[in-house]
Design an enzyme around this catalytic site. Structure first.
Site, mmCIF file in Angstrom:
data_model
loop_
_atom_site.group_PDB
_atom_site.id
_atom_site.type_symbol
_atom_site.label_atom_id
_atom_site.label_comp_id
_atom_site.label_asym_id
_atom_site.label_seq_id
_atom_site.Cartn_x
_atom_site.Cartn_y
_atom_site.Cartn_z
ATOM 1 N N ASP A 79 4.848 -8.488 7.130
ATOM 2 C CA ASP A 79 4.682 -7.160 6.539
ATOM 3 C C ASP A 79 5.966 -6.675 5.852
ATOM 4 O OD1 ASP A 79 2.712 -7.661 8.513
ATOM 5 O OD2 ASP A 79 2.363 -5.522 8.810
ATOM 6 N N HIS B 11 5.781 -3.576 3.808
ATOM 7 C CA HIS B 11 5.579 -2.124 3.894
ATOM 8 C C HIS B 11 6.575 -1.303 3.070
ATOM 9 C CE1 HIS B 11 2.108 -2.023 6.390
ATOM 10 N NE2 HIS B 11 2.682 -2.638 7.404
ATOM 11 N N HIS C 158 -3.690 -3.589 4.904
ATOM 12 C CA HIS C 158 -3.326 -2.433 4.073
ATOM 13 C C HIS C 158 -3.717 -2.615 2.606
ATOM 14 C CE1 HIS C 158 -1.055 0.290 6.810
ATOM 15 N NE2 HIS C 158 -1.091 -0.807 7.557
ATOM 16 N N HIS D 182 -3.351 -12.731 7.763
ATOM 17 C CA HIS D 182 -2.590 -11.554 8.178
ATOM 18 C C HIS D 182 -2.786 -11.198 9.663
ATOM 19 C CE1 HIS D 182 -0.431 -7.792 7.683
ATOM 20 N NE2 HIS D 182 -1.391 -7.192 8.349
HETATM 21 MN MN LIG Z 1 -1.087 -5.133 9.096
#
Ligand SMILES: [Mn+2]
Length: 280
Positions: free
Chosen positions: A49, A51, A110, A158
């Site tokens: 990740d 982010h 996401h 993921h």
């Molecule tokens: Mn995730």
């Protein structure tokens, strides 16, 4: 490719038209890809990740230059939460397009309209640009592949192991082309989490549609699909990675999560051992 080159050289301020162009190229790259991409080598580095942390993504860019014989697999979750979500998403697309043979961009939980609307990406994009521009990113969400696989070697996605699946062919038959995750199996592949106990599946507090998979489910899935080692992301561990199930499952996280994590990427080495590489 002038646009891609400028992003790799540090251009972070894209116009609406440039985002339309970049996201269109990425869609063209993946729109006819299967859900599970074959990867031709064991020389792979996995990224967890990101982010919206551009600093970590720039560090990955340096590793892609340095390890120029390796494949790189981004495991999803590019935006939401962090300070530079748009810039991070654009840089990962540019890295993929500039190295289309050895850089792969997978879909995380996401990469979904409903999640991006709740956790920040939708707001960041509509504030800086417009709803139209968010839809450009949303069309990228739809086409991103779900997993990579090398026969008799590795599998990566993921989240992790889904219920009631015993072959790669079954995963290839699913339809990922939606801005959200209406398919329950694809949903589980991007949302499920492992736990070091010897059970099959348990409910997952993250969502009524997600599961926690135990050692029994993991072992069965790996035998069914013929793989030795699995890589996944999705959970923030303080050291940036964590191994499960006799080191056959590796979880990696590649952003700081507000200083809670020492972000890592993970290189697969001989005999299915791993080498964690620090991003900061
Ligand atoms: Mn995730």
């Amino acid at each position: 490719m002038e646009l891609v080159r400028s992003i790799l050289e540090g251009n972070t301020k894209l116009s609406k038209d440039e985002i339309w162009q970049l996201s269109g190229m990425l869609q063209d790259h993946y729109r006819s890809s299967p859900n599970v991409l074959d990867i031709p080598t064991d020389n792979v580095i996995f990224i967890g990740d990101l982010h919206g942390e551009l600093q970590c993504t720039l560090a990955v860019q340096q590793y892609i230059k340095k390890y120029n014989k390796h494949h790189f697999v981004f495991l999803g979750d590019y935006a939401d939460r962090g300070p530079e979500q748009i810039e991070t998403f654009n840089l990962v697309m540019a890295l993929t397009l500039s190295n289309p043979k050895r850089v792969i961009m997978l879909r995380g939980n996401h990469e979904s309209d409903s999640v991006a609307t709740r956790y920040g990406f939708y707001n960041a994009v509509t504030r800086a640009y417009s709803f139209d521009v968010f839809k450009h990113y949303s069309r990228v969400f739809e086409v991103l592949p779900i997993a990579v696989y090398k026969h008799a070697s590795l599998f990566a996605c993921h989240g992790g192991v889904p219920e009631d699946i015993s072959s790669i062919a079954e995963i290839q038959g699913l339809n990922r082309r939606h801005p959200n995750f209406p398919d329950d199996i694809i949903f589980q592949m991007v949302w499920n989490d492992p736990k070091k106990n010897d059970f099959m599946f348990r409910p997952n507090p993250r969502s009524g549609r997600a599961r926690i998979f135990g050692k029994a489910a993991f072992t069965k899935f790996m035998e069914d699909i013929n793989a030795q080692v699995m890589f996944r992301a999705h959970e923030a561990f303080p050291q940036g990675y964590q191994t499960f199930f006799d080191n056959k499952l590796v979880s990696v996280f590649s952003s700081t999560s507000c200083t809670r994590v020492q972000p890592k990427i993970v290189r697969l080495c001989k005999d299915y051992t791993i080498e964690p590489l620090a991003l900061i």
